[in-house]
Design a protein around this motif. Structure first.
Motif, mmCIF file in Angstrom:
data_model
loop_
_atom_site.group_PDB
_atom_site.id
_atom_site.type_symbol
_atom_site.label_atom_id
_atom_site.label_comp_id
_atom_site.label_asym_id
_atom_site.label_seq_id
_atom_site.Cartn_x
_atom_site.Cartn_y
_atom_site.Cartn_z
ATOM 1 N N THR A 388 -14.557 -4.088 3.604
ATOM 2 C CA THR A 388 -14.039 -3.730 2.286
ATOM 3 C C THR A 388 -15.192 -3.596 1.299
ATOM 4 O OG1 THR A 388 -11.988 -4.934 2.735
ATOM 5 C CG2 THR A 388 -12.472 -4.404 0.428
ATOM 6 N N ILE A 390 -16.079 -2.529 -2.839
ATOM 7 C CA ILE A 390 -15.577 -2.280 -4.193
ATOM 8 C C ILE A 390 -16.656 -1.542 -4.972
ATOM 9 C CG2 ILE A 390 -14.653 -3.289 -6.316
ATOM 10 C CD1 ILE A 390 -12.889 -3.813 -3.908
ATOM 11 N N ARG A 394 -12.346 0.695 -7.952
ATOM 12 C CA ARG A 394 -11.759 1.276 -6.736
ATOM 13 C C ARG A 394 -12.179 0.492 -5.502
ATOM 14 N NH1 ARG A 394 -12.306 7.853 -7.656
ATOM 15 N NH2 ARG A 394 -10.979 7.959 -9.513
ATOM 16 N N GLN A 395 -11.254 0.452 -4.551
ATOM 17 C CA GLN A 395 -11.498 -0.242 -3.290
ATOM 18 C C GLN A 395 -11.631 0.783 -2.159
ATOM 19 O OE1 GLN A 395 -8.233 -2.341 -1.110
ATOM 20 N NE2 GLN A 395 -9.488 -4.180 -1.434
ATOM 21 N N TYR A 396 -12.573 0.531 -1.248
ATOM 22 C CA TYR A 396 -12.793 1.419 -0.108
ATOM 23 C C TYR A 396 -12.903 0.580 1.157
ATOM 24 C CZ TYR A 396 -14.294 4.556 -3.896
ATOM 25 O OH TYR A 396 -14.354 5.299 -5.044
ATOM 26 N N ASN A 407 -10.917 5.907 1.106
ATOM 27 C CA ASN A 407 -10.189 5.462 -0.076
ATOM 28 C C ASN A 407 -8.715 5.343 0.326
ATOM 29 O OD1 ASN A 407 -8.572 5.468 -2.442
ATOM 30 N ND2 ASN A 407 -10.221 6.412 -3.625
#
Length: 434
Positions: A388, A390, A394-396, A407
């Motif tokens: 993970t 950040i 936004r988180q990816y 995404n």
């Protein structure tokens, strides 16, 4: 020897024609009927090519070849947003899911399906070509997708495999949306065989549920084998790195001229922290212009080396010959005072065809929550994991298997590359002399 790419394509077709997996010896015999390839070369190909996963056979084998199962593998997936008509360009296939299932009702009637039934479409063909899957027959490609794309098949019911009775501990019983099948059979370690109280095939309740989901009768019949392959790919794929006993790491002590093991050393003796080799049928040979190849490889924007016979860094080939890069141990595995370890740098593709190192600011001065070193440590711990990340709000997810940053909200992807820091020969000589 025949082109490796043709061998890989044919081996993939053979595997898909045999429910997605085969014993190594059986696969080699089939491929040898068309290509003149010896055991050593074929063994090397299935270990090194990302199209295949090498899995140990739990049963006692009569020969080393029979001790391994080869499973067909791919990182390509169906686009989840395509069915919602919310995707307008991604790195996943735009195909009707029910067409992949072999049971699209619109494709069989007068009314035309609004989703693509063409693997040759303007969107799909370039993606398949990039993954060298464009020559596969549809049915082979679809089987490959089914056992690799986790969104296509329902899960095996874990509650069914607990408790007693017809439905185990599953409270949904015949209405369960997961498949009731023996978990140990899927894992290929059921000790009871035909006497097992759990199902080793698809029963009428699961069959009805699968038919309602659109799966064809042929896929439902092969489902137990597909589940076995899914398990092998997900939980036993790490065997791939353990079966290769060939020397692949350059000895740090030899570079500094103080290796006490000499010829008995388990590592490669070479005067640089990297070594480029090409396989020319009868063995590995050093590539000329090694420093220039390394310089090009260290730049993440490059997919090929310079020169009239370039090395393809994505497929690790030169023309039809396999290429490999040997290196010293990763810098994250050694104390900081060790010199000439390999510093691997992780990059993601930016908005302007540029490559940005993890942990460094992008063009809007945004920085990812993980650094290149963090990713390298995670990769060496589990090269099939997802990490993970950040950036801003936004988180990816970074997938090591696919080498993409995803995404999850918009289902968009960015390519990820792992390349070493360039070390010129002059720097090596200076450090050794200190």
């Amino acid at each position: 020897m025949s082109s490796y790419s043709r061998v890989i394509h044919h081996a993939t077709s053979v595997l898909c024609g045999h429910k997605g997996s085969m014993d190594l010896a059986q696969l080699h015999r089939k491929v040898s009927q068309r290509f003149d390839i010896n055991e050593e070369d074929f063994w090397y190909i299935v270990q090194k090519c990302p199209r295949f996963s090498v899995v140990r056979n739990g049963q006692k084998a009569e020969s080393w070849e029979a001790g391994y199962i080869i499973v067909a593998k791919t990182s390509i997936r169906l686009c989840k947003n395509y069915a919602k008509q919310e995707c307008f360009g991604c790195q996943d296939l735009h195909l009707c899911k029910y067409y992949v299932y072999g049971n699209c009702r619109y494709g069989k009637g007068r009314k035309e399906c609004r989703f693509s039934h063409s693997i040759q479409s303007e969107h799909n063909y370039p993606l398949l070509r990039e993954c060298t899957l464009h020559e596969l027959h549809e049915e082979d490609l679809f089987l490959l997708l089914l056992q690799n794309d986790p969104s296509l098949l329902p899960e095996v019911c874990s509650h069914y495999n607990k408790g007693s009775g017809l439905f185990g501990a599953c409270t949904f019983k015949e209405g369960c949306t997961k498949v009731h099948i023996c978990q140990h059979f899927v894992q290929d370690d059921c000790m009871f065989g035909t006497k097992c109280k759990r199902l080793h095939c698809v029963d009428e309740f699961s069959r009805r549920m699968l038919e309602e989901r659109g799966l064809s009768a042929d896929i439902i019949q092969d489902l137990p084998y597909l589940y076995q392959n899914v398990y092998r790919l997900n939980f036993q794929g790490q065997e791939r790195g353990t079966v290769d006993m060939e020397k692949s790491e350059i000895c740090l002590h030899f570079i500094r001229r103080n290796c006490r093991f000499q010829e008995q050393c388990k590592r490669v003796h070479f005067n640089l922290p990297y070594k480029w080799e090409v396989y020319e049928g009868d063995g590995w040979r050093d590539l000329r212009g090694m420093e220039e190849i390394e310089r090009a490889y260290c730049d993440p924007k490059n997919s090929h080396s310079p020169g009239s016979k370039p090395v393809d860094f994505l497929s690790m080939t030169r023309a039809n010959d396999l290429v490999r890069r040997l290196s010293t141990a990763s810098s994250v595995t050694k104390p900081v005072h060790y010199i000439l370890t390999t510093e691997w740098i992780w990059y993601y593709k930016g908005d302007h065809e540029n490559w940005i190192e993890y942990g460094k600011p992008d063009d809007k001065q945004r920085v990812t929550s993980v650094t290149s070193r963090d990713l390298e440590e995670a990769f060496l711990t589990d090269n099939t994991a997802e990490v993970t990340v950040i950036k801003g709000n936004r988180q990816y997810f970074v997938s090591f298997q696919d080498m993409y940053q995803r995404n999850p909200k918009h289902n968009t992807k960015r390519r990820v590359r792992r390349r070493p820091r360039f070390v010129p020969i002059s720097e090596v000589e200076t450090k050794v002399a200190q």
